[in-house]
Enzyme design. Structure first.
Site, short mmCIF file in Angstrom:
data_model
loop_
_atom_site.label_atom_id
_atom_site.label_comp_id
_atom_site.label_asym_id
_atom_site.label_seq_id
_atom_site.Cartn_x
_atom_site.Cartn_y
_atom_site.Cartn_z
N ARG A 177 0.84 -1.20 0.00
CA ARG A 177 0.00 0.00 0.00
C ARG A 177 0.88 1.25 0.00
O ARG A 177 0.55 2.25 -0.60
CB ARG A 177 -0.93 -0.01 1.21
CG ARG A 177 -2.05 -1.03 1.05
CD ARG A 177 -2.91 -1.10 2.27
NE ARG A 177 -2.16 -1.54 3.43
CZ ARG A 177 -2.71 -1.95 4.56
NH1 ARG A 177 -4.02 -1.95 4.68
NH2 ARG A 177 -1.97 -2.36 5.57
N SER A 178 2.01 1.17 0.72
CA SER A 178 2.91 2.33 0.75
C SER A 178 4.35 1.86 0.59
O SER A 178 4.69 0.72 0.96
CB SER A 178 2.75 3.06 2.08
OG SER A 178 3.10 2.18 3.13
N ARG A 234 -3.77 -15.60 -0.13
CA ARG A 234 -5.12 -16.16 -0.05
C ARG A 234 -5.59 -16.37 -1.48
O ARG A 234 -5.25 -15.56 -2.37
CB ARG A 234 -6.08 -15.18 0.65
CG ARG A 234 -5.90 -15.09 2.16
CD ARG A 234 -6.44 -16.34 2.86
NE ARG A 234 -6.36 -16.22 4.30
CZ ARG A 234 -5.40 -16.72 5.06
NH1 ARG A 234 -4.39 -17.38 4.50
NH2 ARG A 234 -5.42 -16.59 6.37
N GLU A 263 -11.21 -23.29 -1.28
CA GLU A 263 -10.57 -24.43 -0.59
C GLU A 263 -11.60 -25.23 0.21
O GLU A 263 -12.53 -24.62 0.76
CB GLU A 263 -9.49 -23.89 0.37
CG GLU A 263 -8.35 -23.25 -0.39
CD GLU A 263 -7.34 -22.57 0.55
OE1 GLU A 263 -7.39 -22.79 1.77
OE2 GLU A 263 -6.52 -21.81 0.03
N HIS A 281 -2.55 -25.58 1.11
CA HIS A 281 -2.50 -24.54 2.15
C HIS A 281 -1.66 -25.00 3.35
O HIS A 281 -2.15 -25.10 4.47
CB HIS A 281 -3.93 -24.16 2.60
CG HIS A 281 -4.00 -22.80 3.23
ND1 HIS A 281 -5.11 -22.00 3.16
CD2 HIS A 281 -3.08 -22.10 3.95
CE1 HIS A 281 -4.89 -20.86 3.81
NE2 HIS A 281 -3.65 -20.91 4.30
#
Ligand code: NAP
Length: 318
Positions: A177-178, A234, A263, A281
């Site tokens: 995001r940053s 995910r 899943e 996973h």
């Protein structure tokens, strides 16, 4: 014991977490999932003060609304995208998770998937097991050392992946995001720009609405026919339909996947295509790490019932 607080589990928890939970709580093991037990759940619901689940657990606003005495949700996992945190917060319910202790395992798995897909290790192993070696060698694979790695999500696990990649002589760049000026890696503002500058693109953001299908057809096009996608975040973060299309058409070279949209169902294409490595996973699935995660999940609950702040509350609840 009459005064133990009552707790609902929302996942099948390992015995090394279940046993200590049962010492401190009256545990209702997934009582809400069993239609035949709905009367028992309705009877227990007003007394349930805690929920314990895994990173894959769903704790919906509806479930929270059915538990008027709920005070705390403890997730044994760092990802908590299945928990409606806004609904919990609006009721003053605390949410805890288990960051940091799984960084090594998830980063190890990301590197393992990169090596497996690039060097075609599962395919090579199948070649030997099928007795095909005498018929000829395997086709040449792709060198990983020295390649360009793009990391989507430069948080705790992203940084652990970067550290490992440096030991392979890889060039590391990232998006998040940053930008993180303290890190010695190039920042790209979007996944598409990062993909265009990467040979391997590793996805390790949280799931949830903000990252849904962040990796779409356009990002995969930017990664290109020589590029590999690794997803240890995910399933929701990658547009699975676009990924299958890119893998089928040669739009990207291959993919290493630990997580999937639905899943434990994995689309047939991902189970059968030759340029894919799939695992179920298992990012944090070692004895050592799962024990450490269980200890943190328990510590969050114990702290709450000792009227202490949660040692690892999710950022929204700090
Ligand atoms: P973290 O420290 O919170 O790091 C998350 C990173 O993702 C941060 O760099 C963040 O950016 C970035 N990010 C968040 N939203 C984004 C967006 N919309 N676009 C681009 N980047 C975004 O979390 P962590 O401990 O590294 O864990 C990351 C995730 O890994 C977990 O949430 C979980 O979903 C997944 N996970 C998977 C497994 C597995 O078994 N496969 C195991 C553990 C964790 P900023 O730094 O700018 O905020």
């Amino acid at each position: 014991m009459p005064n133990k607080p009552e707790l609902l589990t929302v996942a099948k928890l390992a015995p090394f977490l279940m046993q200590p939970l049962q010492q401190s709580f009256t545990v209702h093991d997934r009582l809400h999932e069993n239609a035949a037990e709905s009367a028992a759940f309705a009877a227990a619901a007003p007394r349930i003060r805690a929920i314990c689940g895994s990173g894959e657990s769903k704790v919906s606003a509806e479930l929270i609304a059915r538990l008027p005495a709920l005070e705390v949700i403890s997730i044994m996992g760092v990802g908590y995208d299945g928990v409606d945190v806004a609904a919990a917060k609006s009721r003053g319910v605390m949410v805890g998770h288990t960051p940091d202790v799984l960084n090594d395992d998830v980063a190890d798995l990301a590197l393992a998937l990169m090596l497996n897909i690039a060097r075609r290790i599962p395919q090579a192993e199948r070649h030997v097991r099928a007795g095909k070696w005498p018929e000829g060698p395997m086709p040449l694979a792709r060198k990983m050392s020295g390649a360009r790695l793009g990391i989507v999500g430069m948080g705790r696990i992203g940084q652990a992946i970067a550290q490992r990649a440096l030991a392979f002589g890889m060039t590391v760049a990232y998006t998040a995001r940053s930008a993180k000026p303290a890190l010695p890696f190039a920042f790209h503002a979007t996944p598409r720009e990062l993909a265009a500058a990467s040979d391997f693109l590793v996805v390790i953001t949280p799931g949830g609405a903000a990252t849904r299908k962040l990796i779409d057809a356009e990002v995969l096009r930017a990664l290109g026919p020589e590029g590999y996608l690794i997803n240890v975040a995910r399933g929701s973060v990658v547009d699975e339909t676009a990924l299958i299309e890119a893998l089928r058409s040669g739009g990207i070279a291959g993919a290493g996947l630990d997580v999937f949209e639905n899943e434990p169902q994995v689309p047939e294409a991902l189970r059968t295509l030759d340029n894919v490595v799939v695992v179920p996973h298992i990012g944090s699935a070692t004895v050592q790490t799962r024990h450490a995660m269980a200890a943190r999940a328990l510590a969050n609950l114990q702290a709450h019932f000792a009227r202490q702040p949660l040692p690892s509350a999710v950022p929204e609840c700090r």
